[in-house]
Design a protein around this motif. Structure first.
Motif, mmCIF file in Angstrom:
data_model
loop_
_atom_site.group_PDB
_atom_site.id
_atom_site.type_symbol
_atom_site.label_atom_id
_atom_site.label_comp_id
_atom_site.label_asym_id
_atom_site.label_seq_id
_atom_site.Cartn_x
_atom_site.Cartn_y
_atom_site.Cartn_z
ATOM 1 N N GLY A 202 0.824 -1.282 -0.137
ATOM 2 C CA GLY A 202 -0.125 0.051 -0.074
ATOM 3 C C GLY A 202 0.856 1.232 -0.096
ATOM 4 N N ASP A 203 2.333 1.193 -0.304
ATOM 5 C CA ASP A 203 3.133 2.096 -0.201
ATOM 6 C C ASP A 203 2.688 3.375 -1.238
ATOM 7 N N VAL A 204 2.491 2.832 -2.367
ATOM 8 C CA VAL A 204 1.887 3.870 -3.430
ATOM 9 C C VAL A 204 0.642 4.429 -3.174
ATOM 10 N N VAL A 205 -0.205 4.072 -2.493
ATOM 11 C CA VAL A 205 -1.243 4.775 -2.230
ATOM 12 C C VAL A 205 -0.923 6.058 -1.216
ATOM 13 N N LEU A 206 -0.176 5.531 -0.370
ATOM 14 C CA LEU A 206 0.303 6.726 0.719
ATOM 15 C C LEU A 206 1.248 7.859 -0.046
ATOM 16 N N LEU A 207 1.935 7.393 -0.770
ATOM 17 C CA LEU A 207 2.914 8.156 -1.462
ATOM 18 C C LEU A 207 2.063 8.991 -2.488
ATOM 19 N N GLY A 208 1.078 8.375 -3.178
ATOM 20 C CA GLY A 208 0.086 9.133 -4.168
ATOM 21 C C GLY A 208 -0.648 10.159 -3.559
ATOM 22 N N GLN A 209 -0.940 10.138 -2.094
ATOM 23 C CA GLN A 209 -1.865 10.985 -1.520
ATOM 24 C C GLN A 209 -1.100 12.256 -1.307
ATOM 25 N N THR A 230 -7.416 -3.732 -11.167
ATOM 26 C CA THR A 230 -7.480 -3.985 -9.771
ATOM 27 C C THR A 230 -6.493 -2.573 -9.304
ATOM 28 N N ALA A 231 -5.250 -2.474 -9.906
ATOM 29 C CA ALA A 231 -4.363 -1.273 -9.436
ATOM 30 C C ALA A 231 -5.152 0.015 -9.776
ATOM 31 N N GLY A 237 -9.393 4.145 -4.895
ATOM 32 C CA GLY A 237 -10.151 3.819 -3.592
ATOM 33 C C GLY A 237 -9.556 4.607 -2.572
ATOM 34 N N GLY A 238 -7.938 4.924 -2.791
ATOM 35 C CA GLY A 238 -7.540 5.575 -1.941
ATOM 36 C C GLY A 238 -7.376 7.012 -2.257
#
Length: 262
Positions: A202-209, A230-231, A237-238
């Motif tokens: 889930g690192d990419v979601v946190l970075l993307g935010q 799915t990606a 979704g994040g």
């Protein structure tokens, strides 16, 4: 056939997809992207040298298209901090991130910094030929300007992954990382961050935010459509903005004569 991007590509239903940050949808999946004249000449030269036409790599051309369609704006809406992530572990987001950084640094007047935040499988330092530390993880536990943890190559800066033993717990959800991203935003005109695959963590979601959005990299010959979908859903979704997608290692199995007329 529906499970493989390459088969979809041959059927004309999967090409490189982009949309501008202020757009509300991706272009139609049937919209085809053709190589430009310069790319066509390079392809023709490669064919003359005996390179099989089915094996021609047009990744550089696709990266150039990405720079034009995502980063070049006549106003202030262009994204400045962008995360690159692959749909799965084999899609080569590090190489794409580096190529886009090189092109952006060559075409734009601003400063560019690449950050290797793919701590599970770092590759930016290998592609660029710099040491893997000091780097990002060291900047999380030590003080000093972010440039102290980077390497300058021309007008391109690279912040390697850093020392493995320096990785703090909860790095991607930490306040120090958010502060460092903010510092990078102030220090450079463009910041490109290579992250682990969407599928692996889930690192990419946190970075993307923390960034202005994400570029998704899919592999022409192996990424399954379900994996890419799915990606995309994971990012959305994040509440992460999907700036576009690039199909890595796409080839044009077209005869040399046709390329010469493009």
């Amino acid at each position: 056939m529906s499970k493989n991007f390459e088969l979809l590509r041959r059927a004309g239903k999967a090409e490189v997809l982009f949309y501008r940050p202020n757009g509300d949808r991706l272009p139609d999946a049937g919209e085809r992207v053709q190589p430009d004249r310069e790319a066509a000449r390079e392809i023709a030269k490669a064919e003359k040298a005996g390179v099989p036409r089915h094996g021609l790599d047009l990744t550089h051309d696709e990266a150039a298209k990405l720079v034009q369609r995502v980063f070049v704006f006549s106003n202030s809406h262009a994204p400045r901090v962008v995360v690159f992530s692959s749909a799965d572990e084999r899609s080569g987001s590090g190489e794409i991130c580096f190529r886009v950084g090189e092109i952006l640094a060559a075409q734009r007047s601003g400063s560019v910094c690449l950050v290797d935040a793919n701590l599970r499988a770092p590759s930016l330092h290998q592609v660029s030929g710099v040491a893997n530390s000091p780097g990002l993880t060291d900047a999380m536990v030590k003080s000093g300007p972010i440039k102290d943890f980077g390497v300058q190559i021309g007008n391109l800066w690279i912040v390697p992954p850093g020392s493995p033993q320096a990785v703090p717990d909860g790095l991607f959800a930490s306040g120090p990382l958010r502060l460092r991203i903010g510092e990078l935003r102030k220090e450079f005109d463009y910041v490109l961050i290579d992250a682990s695959s969407v599928r692996s963590s889930g690192d990419v979601v946190l970075l993307g935010q923390m960034a202005d959005g994400v570029i998704l990299v899919v592999e022409a010959n192996s990424t399954r459509r379900e994996t890419a979908r799915t990606a995309k859903e994971t990012l959305e979704g994040g509440n992460v903005k999907l700036l576009g997608a690039i199909l890595n290692n796409r080839t044009f199995p077209i005869p040399e004569g046709l390329y010469r007329r493009l």
